[in-house]
Design a protein around this motif. Structure first.
Motif, PDB file in Angstrom:
ATOM      1  N   GLY A   1     105.066 -64.118  48.709  1.00 47.07           N
ATOM      2  CA  GLY A   1     105.303 -62.476  47.966  1.00 47.07           C
ATOM      3  C   GLY A   1     105.194 -61.596  49.014  1.00 47.07           C
ATOM      4  N   MET A   2     104.090 -61.441  49.739  1.00 44.31           N
ATOM      5  CA  MET A   2     103.673 -60.549  50.608  1.00 44.31           C
ATOM      6  C   MET A   2     104.802 -60.360  51.808  1.00 44.31           C
ATOM      7  N   LEU A   3     104.932 -61.619  52.389  1.00 42.89           N
ATOM      8  CA  LEU A   3     106.191 -62.063  53.348  1.00 42.89           C
ATOM      9  C   LEU A   3     107.528 -61.216  52.945  1.00 42.89           C
ATOM     10  N   ALA A   4     107.973 -61.409  51.463  1.00 47.48           N
ATOM     11  CA  ALA A   4     108.958 -61.000  50.850  1.00 47.48           C
ATOM     12  C   ALA A   4     109.158 -59.216  51.007  1.00 47.48           C
ATOM     13  N   LEU A   5     107.955 -58.976  50.646  1.00 49.03           N
ATOM     14  CA  LEU A   5     107.657 -57.676  50.638  1.00 49.03           C
ATOM     15  C   LEU A   5     107.729 -56.949  51.879  1.00 49.03           C
TER      16      LEU A   5
ATOM     17  N   TRP B   1     104.065 -52.628  56.940  1.00 50.39           N
ATOM     18  CA  TRP B   1     102.920 -53.218  57.417  1.00 50.39           C
ATOM     19  C   TRP B   1     102.149 -53.846  56.371  1.00 50.39           C
ATOM     20  N   VAL B   2     101.784 -53.223  55.361  1.00 48.58           N
ATOM     21  CA  VAL B   2     101.054 -53.984  54.377  1.00 48.58           C
ATOM     22  C   VAL B   2     101.468 -55.227  53.785  1.00 48.58           C
ATOM     23  N   GLY B   3     102.687 -55.469  53.888  1.00 46.38           N
ATOM     24  CA  GLY B   3     103.512 -56.907  53.695  1.00 46.38           C
ATOM     25  C   GLY B   3     103.109 -57.896  54.740  1.00 46.38           C
ATOM     26  N   PHE B   4     103.566 -57.480  55.852  1.00 50.66           N
ATOM     27  CA  PHE B   4     103.343 -58.440  56.939  1.00 50.66           C
ATOM     28  C   PHE B   4     101.772 -58.751  57.351  1.00 50.66           C
ATOM     29  N   GLY B   5     101.138 -57.447  57.205  1.00 52.43           N
ATOM     30  CA  GLY B   5      99.576 -57.778  57.392  1.00 52.43           C
ATOM     31  C   GLY B   5      98.844 -58.686  56.444  1.00 52.43           C
ATOM     32  N   ALA B   6      99.289 -58.424  54.923  1.00 51.53           N
ATOM     33  CA  ALA B   6      98.511 -59.235  53.942  1.00 51.53           C
ATOM     34  C   ALA B   6      99.161 -60.711  54.278  1.00 51.53           C
TER      35      ALA B   6
ATOM     36  N   LEU C   1     111.314 -54.020  55.825  1.00 57.60           N
ATOM     37  CA  LEU C   1     111.712 -54.143  56.874  1.00 57.60           C
ATOM     38  C   LEU C   1     113.397 -53.578  56.828  1.00 57.60           C
ATOM     39  N   VAL C   2     113.993 -54.572  55.956  1.00 57.92           N
ATOM     40  CA  VAL C   2     115.571 -54.608  56.101  1.00 57.92           C
ATOM     41  C   VAL C   2     115.849 -53.111  55.286  1.00 57.92           C
ATOM     42  N   ALA C   3     115.097 -52.765  54.420  1.00 61.30           N
ATOM     43  CA  ALA C   3     115.333 -51.216  53.605  1.00 61.30           C
ATOM     44  C   ALA C   3     115.176 -49.963  54.901  1.00 61.30           C
TER      45      ALA C   3
ATOM     46  N   ASP D   1     110.612 -42.590  54.456  1.00 61.77           N
ATOM     47  CA  ASP D   1     110.458 -43.465  55.563  1.00 61.77           C
ATOM     48  C   ASP D   1     109.042 -44.194  55.616  1.00 61.77           C
ATOM     49  N   ALA D   2     107.961 -43.177  55.419  1.00 62.83           N
ATOM     50  CA  ALA D   2     106.795 -43.412  55.603  1.00 62.83           C
ATOM     51  C   ALA D   2     106.221 -44.362  54.608  1.00 62.83           C
ATOM     52  N   LEU D   3     106.621 -44.088  53.464  1.00 63.33           N
ATOM     53  CA  LEU D   3     106.582 -45.279  52.433  1.00 63.33           C
ATOM     54  C   LEU D   3     107.141 -46.590  52.701  1.00 63.33           C
ATOM     55  N   ILE D   4     108.037 -46.665  53.240  1.00 61.28           N
ATOM     56  CA  ILE D   4     108.685 -47.942  53.391  1.00 61.28           C
ATOM     57  C   ILE D   4     108.188 -48.673  54.910  1.00 61.28           C
TER      58      ILE D   4
END
Length: 131
Positions: free
Chosen positions: A111-115, A14-19, A120-122, A6-9
């Motif tokens: 790519g960051m948006l996709a991450l 946050w990294v994906g949306f922030g980047a 988020l979905v996972a 859960d923490a990793l996801i």
């Protein structure tokens, strides 16, 4: 173990949306700084030492620019080429409308948006799967 996943996801979300946010701002700044480029049909003048590209701009003015080695390799032995010239400037031309760096920056943001979306979905799937 579930808490670590859960923490990793959560971190990847946050990294994906922030980047994505940071890179999207960089894309807009790079796009605006690039300026306006207009298409033109140009002839390649090979008289003399280095090839020179000559074209008429939207105002009807004659323009010319030396052909770089990489652009000369792309054009080859052609007598004419489709180019993009910088609106309002003299002697600025290129073969693509947008620079390659802007395309790479845009793909990085995507790519960051996709991450972020996949993470988020996972997270939602794991949340609802556990009940």
């Amino acid at each position: 173990m579930d808490h670590a996943i859960d923490a990793l996801i959560e971190i990847f979300t946050w990294v994906g949306f922030g980047a994505f946010f940071v890179l999207a701002i960089a894309v807009v700044v790079a796009w605006a700084a690039d300026g306006t480029w207009l298409p033109a049909e140009a002839i390649i003048d090979r008289d003399g030492g280095d090839p020179i590209v000559r074209w008429f701009d939207a105002d009807g003015d004659a323009n010319s620019a030396p052909l770089s080695a990489s652009d000369a390799a792309v054009i080859g032995d052609a007598d004419a080429a489709s180019i993009w010239y910088r609106h309002g400037w003299q002697g600025r031309m290129r073969l693509q409308r947008r620079p390659a760096g802007l395309r790479a920056l845009t793909w990085s943001a995507a790519g960051m948006l996709a991450l972020g979306v996949v993470s988020l979905v996972a997270g939602w799937v794991l949340y609802f799967a556990r009940g």
